[in-house]
Design a protein around this motif. Structure first.
Motif, short mmCIF file in Angstrom:
data_model
loop_
_atom_site.label_atom_id
_atom_site.label_comp_id
_atom_site.label_asym_id
_atom_site.label_seq_id
_atom_site.Cartn_x
_atom_site.Cartn_y
_atom_site.Cartn_z
N LEU A 196 -4.53 0.02 -5.89
CA LEU A 196 -4.99 0.27 -4.52
C LEU A 196 -6.39 -0.30 -4.30
O LEU A 196 -6.71 -0.79 -3.21
N THR A 197 -7.22 -0.24 -5.36
CA THR A 197 -8.55 -0.85 -5.26
C THR A 197 -8.44 -2.35 -5.05
O THR A 197 -9.14 -2.93 -4.21
N ALA A 198 -7.54 -2.98 -5.79
CA ALA A 198 -7.33 -4.43 -5.62
C ALA A 198 -6.85 -4.74 -4.21
O ALA A 198 -7.31 -5.71 -3.58
N LEU A 199 -5.92 -3.95 -3.70
CA LEU A 199 -5.39 -4.17 -2.36
C LEU A 199 -6.50 -4.04 -1.32
O LEU A 199 -6.60 -4.85 -0.39
N ALA A 200 -7.33 -3.02 -1.48
CA ALA A 200 -8.43 -2.81 -0.53
C ALA A 200 -9.42 -3.96 -0.57
O ALA A 200 -9.87 -4.45 0.47
N VAL A 201 -9.78 -4.41 -1.78
CA VAL A 201 -10.76 -5.49 -1.93
C VAL A 201 -10.24 -6.79 -1.33
O VAL A 201 -10.97 -7.51 -0.63
N LEU A 202 -8.97 -7.10 -1.56
CA LEU A 202 -8.41 -8.36 -1.05
C LEU A 202 -8.11 -8.29 0.45
O LEU A 202 -8.19 -9.30 1.15
N GLY A 260 0.82 -1.21 0.00
CA GLY A 260 0.00 0.00 0.00
C GLY A 260 0.84 1.26 0.00
O GLY A 260 0.53 2.24 -0.68
N PHE A 261 1.94 1.22 0.77
CA PHE A 261 2.83 2.39 0.82
C PHE A 261 3.46 2.65 -0.55
O PHE A 261 3.48 3.79 -1.03
N VAL A 262 3.98 1.60 -1.19
CA VAL A 262 4.65 1.76 -2.48
C VAL A 262 3.65 2.22 -3.55
O VAL A 262 3.91 3.18 -4.30
N ILE A 263 2.50 1.53 -3.63
CA ILE A 263 1.51 1.90 -4.65
C ILE A 263 0.97 3.30 -4.39
O ILE A 263 0.78 4.10 -5.31
N GLY A 264 0.73 3.61 -3.12
CA GLY A 264 0.23 4.94 -2.78
C GLY A 264 1.22 6.04 -3.16
O GLY A 264 0.83 7.10 -3.66
N ALA A 265 2.51 5.76 -2.92
CA ALA A 265 3.53 6.74 -3.29
C ALA A 265 3.53 6.97 -4.79
O ALA A 265 3.63 8.12 -5.27
N VAL A 266 3.42 5.88 -5.56
CA VAL A 266 3.37 6.01 -7.02
C VAL A 266 2.15 6.83 -7.43
O VAL A 266 2.24 7.72 -8.29
N ALA A 267 1.00 6.55 -6.81
CA ALA A 267 -0.23 7.26 -7.17
C ALA A 267 -0.11 8.76 -6.90
O ALA A 267 -0.46 9.59 -7.74
N VAL A 268 0.40 9.10 -5.72
CA VAL A 268 0.50 10.52 -5.34
C VAL A 268 1.50 11.25 -6.22
O VAL A 268 1.22 12.33 -6.77
N LEU A 269 2.69 10.67 -6.38
CA LEU A 269 3.73 11.34 -7.17
C LEU A 269 3.31 11.46 -8.64
O LEU A 269 3.50 12.52 -9.26
N SER A 270 2.77 10.38 -9.20
CA SER A 270 2.38 10.41 -10.60
C SER A 270 1.22 11.37 -10.84
O SER A 270 1.21 12.10 -11.84
N PHE A 271 0.25 11.40 -9.92
CA PHE A 271 -0.88 12.31 -10.10
C PHE A 271 -0.42 13.76 -10.04
O PHE A 271 -0.82 14.60 -10.86
N GLY A 272 0.44 14.07 -9.08
CA GLY A 272 0.97 15.44 -8.99
C GLY A 272 1.73 15.82 -10.25
O GLY A 272 1.56 16.93 -10.78
N TRP A 273 2.56 14.90 -10.73
CA TRP A 273 3.30 15.15 -11.96
C TRP A 273 2.35 15.30 -13.15
O TRP A 273 2.57 16.15 -14.02
N SER A 274 1.30 14.51 -13.18
CA SER A 274 0.34 14.56 -14.28
C SER A 274 -0.36 15.91 -14.34
O SER A 274 -0.51 16.50 -15.41
N VAL A 275 -0.77 16.40 -13.17
CA VAL A 275 -1.44 17.71 -13.13
C VAL A 275 -0.48 18.81 -13.59
O VAL A 275 -0.84 19.67 -14.40
N TRP A 276 0.75 18.77 -13.09
CA TRP A 276 1.72 19.81 -13.45
C TRP A 276 2.10 19.72 -14.92
O TRP A 276 2.12 20.73 -15.63
N GLN A 277 2.40 18.50 -15.39
CA GLN A 277 2.84 18.33 -16.77
C GLN A 277 1.72 18.65 -17.75
O GLN A 277 1.97 19.18 -18.84
N THR A 278 0.48 18.34 -17.39
CA THR A 278 -0.65 18.65 -18.27
C THR A 278 -0.82 20.16 -18.42
O THR A 278 -1.19 20.64 -19.49
N THR A 299 4.73 8.35 -17.16
CA THR A 299 4.79 8.95 -15.84
C THR A 299 3.53 9.73 -15.48
O THR A 299 3.20 9.85 -14.30
N THR A 300 2.82 10.25 -16.47
CA THR A 300 1.58 10.98 -16.18
C THR A 300 0.37 10.06 -16.11
O THR A 300 -0.73 10.50 -15.77
N ARG A 301 0.57 8.79 -16.44
CA ARG A 301 -0.53 7.81 -16.44
C ARG A 301 -0.40 6.78 -15.33
O ARG A 301 -1.35 6.04 -15.07
N ALA A 302 0.78 6.70 -14.70
CA ALA A 302 1.02 5.64 -13.72
C ALA A 302 0.01 5.67 -12.58
O ALA A 302 -0.36 4.63 -12.04
#
Length: 707
Positions: free
Chosen positions: A229-235, A188-206, A218-221
């Motif tokens: 994260l949805t899979a992790l939560a469900v399982l 969860g920590f690793v996937i969450g970090a990817v989600a936060v960093l990539s989303f921030g980069w996506s907003v800025w780069q867009t 990098t803007t789609r990760a």
């Protein structure tokens, strides 16, 4: 929520439960993408179907990897990658190989090098990065779409499949090193970090560079990561999700489907994407996944589970592969634009080919005898197949480049032959030429942008690129600097063809979308970040161009032009045009005394957005069907107005408009020559045919100034 989140995945003859809701989601995703590509006006935001696929992939692959981690406490990377290769590459490489053959047989010479280069990039799964690089290339802004352009999303997915299990292995390593750390928390920590960093980069780069941001991984990760994260939560909390009331899940599923269709309907090419606006289709997809096929009769369960939806979901990958080459290549095969009947035929052919490749290529490789191959054998076979496509394609690129050079030479010879009534010569007073709707158009639209010589700095660069043409400076009667934006550089062909004949030395200093002016550029339709880059690079380039002219005292003439519709930052109380007029005059007054002539060239006309397609489709009737009225084609030109009202005796105006007008119309083909390479640039061949009259006007101005 009971049931297996994985879709129909067969292993050793055993099939897990099929999630019909996700199968239906796939059908919806590929359906809106195909509609968007076939009839863009029907679903202007249909590109969000790709984002639906990304979320589904993130969910399914993470589910698979988490189960393997829970069962074996490790991830077998070679086996995972081998399965992905057997699942994805056979059909993808088949489509690429057949596309190479179709490109060579049906596509005009000028398009072949780029099309084949994109095939090679697709075979190596780097297509998205190639398109990102081309997206910031101003000179390719109106380039013809290639038949494999859609492979950008497949490249993104393949890169995800390579990196994602490595991140999961990293999470396992973190869990093993940290005291009391659970693998799920580390994941969860690793996937969450990817989600936060990539989303921030996506907003800025867009905001900063939307054209490139659309394609890069990098803007789609974060879209894959949210699915993960949805899979992790469900399982991790199956009882929690199972406790959600069926009615609530039904509402959630409908809201999710509504969000997907809403974004497909209201988003357009102008929507900043994939930044924060991608949240709507991404969260909508997650909502449908979490709802997990609710049972009430009024839920979307029956809609998603109907046999046609399930079948389309099952072949969605193949449909995605086949539909785009067919729609892009069809006009070349038919030698005309496609009509509604053609679209129906292409749709039917897409479905047939998708079924055939699924039955005869995908499934036999995925679950047939090759499914028992060891990973290293799979990798070797994969590398061999990819290498074969790349080698053949690279060989084709070399041959296509030679064809382009031969065509350029033939056109140059044709221009030099001074054929009567050819190109601009047809409009010369007293020529005796009868200018009627043309039956011949050279160059072919595929070659219209393949100038043998270009010299221009791109929009995002500030380098002062300097090119020299004509006779040596010390031997020249005139040393001319061609300075300005791409509407200045489009006269390079004319200058090259006349420089040596008139004993000129020509120095070229041009930058795309950057006029030679003293005020900052502006683009109200672009983001603040994009405008900031445009302003910074243009201002720097202008300063360096001005310094170059100051230092090189051998330059005695400056020729400049500019796109008349490109705005600048307006001064208080003024329109941008008024500010531009004043700034042009001021910039010219600042030029050193050794420059005795400053020649402003009125901007060329602007054509309809589909001018090249119109010419291709209408053939002999192109002159009639694709022409534009003079009032529509020409707009207010601040540079020309500045030259007309200037009190500086060195400043003169050249107007070449007469060489574009026939009976109060601006036709795309003049004297058998295709006059435009896109909506607002003239073609290099037509520019070459204007060499004599353009040179005459420059000589006349210089002689008058000398007198």
């Amino acid at each position: 929520m009971a049931g297996d989140p994985l879709m129909s995945q067969q292993t050793s003859g055993r099939t897990t439960e099929v999630r019909t809701d996700i199968q239906g989601l796939r059908a919806i995703a590929v359906g809106i993408v195909v509609i968007f590509h076939f009839v863009p006006a029907a679903l202007p935001g249909g590109y969000v179907g790709v984002d639906v696929f990304f979320v589904i992939s993130g969910f399914l692959i993470t589910t698979h990897l988490l189960r393997e981690m829970n069962t074996t406490s490790r991830i077998n990377l070679p086996r995972f990658w081998a399965r992905r290769a057997r699942r994805l590459l056979p059909a993808a490489l088949l489509v690429l190989a057949l596309t190479v053959g179709a490109v060579w047989l049906f596509v005009p010479t000028g398009f072949k090098p780029d099309f084949l280069a994109q095939v090679a990039a697709s075979a190596l799964y780097g297509q998205n990065w190639m398109l990102a690089d081309q997206a910031v290339d101003y000179l390719a802004a109106e380039a013809q779409a290639s038949p494999v352009q859609h492979y950008w999303s497949l490249s993104t997915e393949e890169q995800f499949y390579i990196v994602w299990p490595l991140l999961m292995v990293l999470a396992l390593w973190i869990a093993s090193r940290a005291k009391r750390a659970r693998p799920a928390r580390s994941v969860g920590f690793v996937i969450g970090a990817v989600a936060v960093l990539s989303f921030g980069w996506s907003v800025w780069q867009t905001a900063f560079d939307p054209a490139a941001a659309y394609f890069v991984t990098t803007t789609r990760a974060w879209e894959f990561a949210l699915g993960g994260l949805t899979a992790l939560a469900v399982l991790s909390r199956p009882a929690l999700f199972a406790a959600i009331p069926e009615q609530v899940r039904s509402v959630l599923a409908w809201l999710g489907l509504g969000g997907i269709f809403l974004s497909a309907l209201v988003y357009t090419g102008e929507t900043p994407f994939p930044g924060y606006t991608a949240l709507l289709p991404v969260l909508a997809t997650i909502a449908v996944i979490i709802a997990h096929d609710p049972s009430p009769a009024w839920s979307p369960r029956r809609l998603l589970a109907v046999r046609p939806m399930q079948w389309l979901g099952d072949v969605s990958y193949s449909v995605y592969l086949w539909h785009f080459p067919l729609i892009i290549l069809a006009p070349f095969v038919l030698r005309r634009t496609v009509n509604p009947i053609d679209l129906l035929v292409i749709t039917a052919l897409t479905l047939v080919l998708a079924w055939a490749s699924k039955e005869w290529v995908e499934d036999p490789v995925r679950i047939g005898i090759t499914s028992s191959w060891r990973p290293r054998i799979t990798f070797a076979a994969t590398a061999a197949a990819m290498g074969a496509v790349v080698v053949v394609t690279i060989g084709g690129i070399g041959a296509a480049d030679e064809q382009v050079k031969a065509s350029q030479q033939k056109l140059a010879t044709l221009v030099e032959s001074n054929e009567p009534c050819f190109g601009a010569a047809a409009l010369e007073p007293g020529s005796g030429c009868v200018v009627e709707p043309d039956t011949v158009a050279v160059p072919d639209p595929a070659l219209v942008d393949k100038s043998p010589e270009r010299c221009i700095t791109n929009t995002r660069d500030d380098e002062l690129k300097v090119c020299e043409y004509g006779v040596e400076k010390e031997d020249a009667d005139q040393v001319i600097a061609l300075v300005g934006d791409s509407h200045t550089e489009q006269w390079l062909s004319a200058m090259m063809h006349t420089a040596e004949k008139r004993n000129w030395h020509v120095t070229v200093l041009t930058k795309a979308s950057c006029p030679f002016i003293g005020v900052p550029r502006d683009e109200p339709e672009k983001s603040n970040a994009e405008v900031a880059t445009l302003v910074d690079t243009c201002t720097t380039w202008n300063d360096e161009a001005k310094a170059y002219l100051d230092e090189h005292t051998e330059i005695d003439t400056v020729v400049t032009s500019a796109k008349s519709s490109n705005p600048v930052e307006a001064e208080d109380g003024e329109s941008w045009q008024e500010t531009a007029i004043d700034s042009y005059e001021e910039r010219w007054s600042e030029l050193p005394e050794h420059i005795s002539s400053i020649i402003a060239v009125r901007d060329t006309p602007r054509m309809n957005s589909d001018v090249l397609s119109c010419v291709t489709a209408n053939g002999k009737r192109a002159g009639e069907e694709c022409a534009r009225s003079v009032d529509d084609a020409f707009s207010e030109d601040p540079l020309a107005e500045a030259a007309e009202q200037s009190t500086d005796s060195r400043v003169s105006l050249i107007d070449m408009s007469e060489y574009f007008i026939v009976d109060e119309q601006v036709p795309p083909v003049i004297g058998g020559v295709l006059a435009f390479r896109d909506t607002h640039h003239i073609s290099w061949v037509y520019s070459s045919t204007l060499a004599a009259p353009f040179g005459d006007k420059i000589d006349e101005v210089v002689e008058t100034a000398a007198a």
